[in-house]
Design an enzyme around this catalytic site. Structure first.
Site, PDB file in Angstrom:
ATOM      1  N   GLU A 189       0.717  -1.182   0.070  1.00 38.98           N
ATOM      2  CA  GLU A 189       0.334  -0.116   0.127  1.00 38.98           C
ATOM      3  C   GLU A 189       0.745   1.262   0.010  1.00 38.98           C
ATOM      4  O   GLU A 189       1.821   1.240   0.844  1.00 38.98           O
ATOM      5  CB  GLU A 189      -0.839  -0.028   1.062  1.00 38.98           C
TER       6      GLU A 189
ATOM      7  N   LYS B 140      -9.108   2.473  -2.586  1.00 39.01           N
ATOM      8  CA  LYS B 140      -9.641   1.992  -1.058  1.00 39.01           C
ATOM      9  C   LYS B 140     -10.995   2.382  -0.488  1.00 39.01           C
ATOM     10  O   LYS B 140     -10.996   3.822  -0.368  1.00 39.01           O
ATOM     11  CB  LYS B 140      -8.477   2.261  -0.269  1.00 39.01           C
TER      12      LYS B 140
ATOM     13  N   CYS C  71      -5.566  -3.205   2.323  1.00 44.66           N
ATOM     14  CA  CYS C  71      -5.429  -3.246   4.092  1.00 44.66           C
ATOM     15  C   CYS C  71      -6.962  -3.415   4.482  1.00 44.66           C
ATOM     16  O   CYS C  71      -7.389  -4.441   4.670  1.00 44.66           O
ATOM     17  CB  CYS C  71      -4.784  -2.080   4.202  1.00 44.66           C
TER      18      CYS C  71
END
Length: 288
Positions: free
Chosen positions: A46, A117, A150
């Site tokens: 990330e 995300k 994540c």
């Protein structure tokens, strides 16, 4: 979709905050190493290009790049073309005045697409907009690739919706941080969640974490590749050092193995009469 096995590599590295040129250069070195070892799909952490711990939105904006014409994407596209690779890599993306914690998907022919995300963690909410591209599945020569980043992995819906759309593998650029209450020496909670999601959706999951400490924030390492069975195919990697974990996997096996016995097929057995509207029954579905 490519027939037969492919080699997937998750690159675990330690980006230096704000040093985009050095971070990209290091990522290219490690991508080259993975390619030398036979990888055809490479996953990076990330926010690989910038580091993670921003202090102001202005700082994030100054480091962000456009996709796909920014220098980071161009560098990854160049090595993907040179080494016949598919790459999934996290980066700080700018679109106009909006900022996203994004992952780009790049193939030998160039840029394929972007995932932004959806579930922002902690102070990310001060710097980034929540992802606005949904949960796309990217059809590639290797197979159908889904992407999560994540904290997305803490939501079962993420993996289920990608599976329902026909993903063979979910690539997870991530920056895992310590979870309160974890007993010393135990594997990361994120490892357990990835193993459970892989098993319950009959998906391969490839998680590329980072290591090191940045502005006081420690990161956990332990990158891993999980088989559709739920058991690790490679890793977990080191908790402290840069590393590359790789595994030879057959993406078609995930589809074939979704029939667990004479009666049960995990995606087919969903009680869509009860909860279909909650969990994406209107999404396009592939026949299994």
């Amino acid at each position: 979709m490519k027939s037969g096995p492919i080699t997937v590599a998750c690159i675990q590295m330690a980006p230096r905050f704000g040093d985009t040129d050095a971070n990209v250069a290091r990522s290219l070195d490690l991508i080259g190493q993975a390619a030398d070892d036979g990888a055809s799909l490479v996953v990076l952490p990330e926010l690989t290009n910038t580091g993670y711990v921003f202090e102001t939105r202005e700082e994030a904006l100054a480091l962000a790049e456009t996709v796909p014409d920014g220098p980071t994407c161009r560098a990854w596209a160049k090595i993907a073309a040179e080494r016949s690779l598919h790459i999934v890599a996290g980066m700080t993306e700018r679109e106009g005045s909006s900022l996203y914690n994004s992952a780009v998907v790049i193939g030998p022919e160039g840029y394929i697409g972007t995932y932004r995300k959806m579930h922002l963690w902690d102070y990310e909410n001060l710097y980034f907009e929540p992802g606005n591209k949904g949960l796309p599945v990217f059809e590639t020569a290797l197979g159908a690739i889904g992407v999560a980043i994540c904290y997305d992995g803490w939501f079962p819906e993420t993996y289920r919706l990608l599976a329902l759309q026909g993903a063979d593998i979910v690539c997870v650029p991530t920056n895992w941080v310590p979870i309160p209450g974890q007993v010393a020496g135990r594997e990361a909670m994120a490892n357990i969640l990835a193993m459970a999601a892989a098993h319950t959706n009959s998906l391969f999951i490839a998680c590329a974490d980072r290591v090191g400490t940045e502005r006081g924030q420690a990161f956990l390492g332990q990158s891993l590749i999980v088989s559709h069975t739920g058991w690790p195919a490679a890793g977990p990697a080191s908790r402290t050092d840069e590393d590359i974990v790789s595994a030879e996997i057959d993406l078609g096996a995930a589809r074939r193995a979704r029939r667990w016995n004479s009666f049960n097929e995990v995606l087919r057995d969903r009680r869509t009469d009860v909860y279909g509207e909650m969990l994406g029954s209107d999404l396009p579905r592939r026949a299994y």
